[in-house]
Design an enzyme around this catalytic site. Sequence first.
Site, mmCIF file in Angstrom:
data_model
loop_
_atom_site.group_PDB
_atom_site.id
_atom_site.type_symbol
_atom_site.label_atom_id
_atom_site.label_comp_id
_atom_site.label_asym_id
_atom_site.label_seq_id
_atom_site.Cartn_x
_atom_site.Cartn_y
_atom_site.Cartn_z
ATOM 1 N N GLY A 1 15.791 42.991 -23.497
ATOM 2 C CA GLY A 1 16.430 42.341 -22.360
ATOM 3 C C GLY A 1 17.941 42.370 -22.450
ATOM 4 O O GLY A 1 18.508 43.187 -23.167
ATOM 5 N N LEU B 1 19.826 43.344 -20.124
ATOM 6 C CA LEU B 1 19.946 44.753 -19.750
ATOM 7 C C LEU B 1 21.345 45.111 -19.255
ATOM 8 O O LEU B 1 22.009 44.319 -18.594
ATOM 9 C CB LEU B 1 18.922 45.091 -18.663
ATOM 10 C CG LEU B 1 17.453 44.845 -19.033
ATOM 11 C CD1 LEU B 1 16.541 45.305 -17.902
ATOM 12 C CD2 LEU B 1 17.064 45.533 -20.336
ATOM 13 N N HIS C 1 20.573 50.661 -20.723
ATOM 14 C CA HIS C 1 19.117 50.532 -20.550
ATOM 15 C C HIS C 1 18.682 51.200 -19.249
ATOM 16 O O HIS C 1 17.659 51.882 -19.203
ATOM 17 C CB HIS C 1 18.705 49.054 -20.461
ATOM 18 C CG HIS C 1 18.908 48.273 -21.716
ATOM 19 N ND1 HIS C 1 19.812 47.240 -21.802
ATOM 20 C CD2 HIS C 1 18.307 48.361 -22.925
ATOM 21 C CE1 HIS C 1 19.764 46.714 -23.017
ATOM 22 N NE2 HIS C 1 18.860 47.374 -23.717
ATOM 23 N N GLN D 1 17.699 53.697 -35.801
ATOM 24 C CA GLN D 1 16.448 53.201 -35.216
ATOM 25 C C GLN D 1 15.668 54.351 -34.570
ATOM 26 O O GLN D 1 14.453 54.472 -34.728
ATOM 27 C CB GLN D 1 16.763 52.130 -34.181
ATOM 28 C CG GLN D 1 15.593 51.773 -33.279
ATOM 29 C CD GLN D 1 15.885 50.599 -32.371
ATOM 30 O OE1 GLN D 1 15.856 49.459 -32.800
ATOM 31 N NE2 GLN D 1 16.144 50.864 -31.099
HETATM 32 O O1 PAF Z 1 16.667 48.603 -29.553
HETATM 33 C C1 PAF Z 1 16.086 47.561 -29.218
HETATM 34 O O2 PAF Z 1 16.406 46.931 -28.190
HETATM 35 C C2 PAF Z 1 14.962 47.003 -30.071
HETATM 36 O O3 PAF Z 1 15.209 47.243 -31.417
HETATM 37 C C3 PAF Z 1 13.566 47.534 -29.672
HETATM 38 C C4 PAF Z 1 13.454 49.026 -29.863
HETATM 39 C C5 PAF Z 1 13.292 47.167 -28.210
HETATM 40 C C6 PAF Z 1 12.490 46.868 -30.537
HETATM 41 O O4 PAF Z 1 12.504 45.487 -30.409
#
Ligand code: PAF
Length: 282
Positions: A31, A33, A37, A154
């Site tokens: 969220g 956003l 995003h 990530q």
């Molecule tokens: O990058 C993010 O916003 C978070 O690490 C994710 C991938 C939604 C996992 O909670």
Amino acid sequence: MKVFKTVRELKISLKKISSVKSSIGFVPTMGALHKGHLSLIEESKKNNDITIASIFINPTQFDKKGDLENYPRTLENDLILLKNIACDIVFTPSISELYNKSIVANSFDFDGLENNMEGSHRKGHFNGVGTIVKKLFEIVMPTNAYFGEKDFQQLQIIRKMVEKNHFPVTVVGCPTLREENGLAMSSRNKLLTKEEKQQASIIYEILNDVVKKTKSQSIEEIKEWVSNQFKNHPLFDLQYFIIAEEKTLKSVSIISQNKPQRAFIAVTIKNIRLIDNISIKH
Ligand code: PAF
């Protein structure tokens, strides 16, 4: 746009959809956003029959209680933004919906990708990310899943998790969106004052200078230069700066054009962490 709070409702809807639509694009988010995003949603919409976003602040990926408590929560506005760009489905589960009673992360082996940078500064962070993304992939079963390159570590870790679990998901990395002054867009930017945001342009400026310097200086010299930029800085503390191989995320000591490399940086301001990275290509 349909909004579902439970796994059951989402699954029923997905079952109906999968008989008529073939590809599902998925954008997991926490969220708060921003345009970054929304660019992931747009990329998904271009390449899939249906696009699903999730909004879930995942408690197990926060190593500090304060960080979790301070994380911006803007659900109402997030839903308006998603509706405006015609996202098809939004999944907004509660914590108990995804974790039942035990809010703990599973342990993962990401072949060392988790060891440095965010992994060494945020204990257990990537186990938390792995746990939630795996759960969400198992529920949504997307064809393609979209993640921003701002969180490059990530991104690589999720690719590894997909590979190790043989998930039939293509993980798509999308370019970082930036504010006019170069600051990488991030939900955490909402916690900065206007002045701090302006000053944070230093992060991307430094990364661009680093790329230039790799043409003539050694990595040791560049590291020292970066560290000097933050010595006595009134606002920012440097947490790490490394140049690493993109695939393994292992720190390198020599610039090479054979294997793609990236410079990674994390700074803190008032306990807020800002991270960024840049590809090194000549
Ligand atoms: O990058 C993010 O916003 C978070 O690490 C994710 C991938 C939604 C996992 O909670």
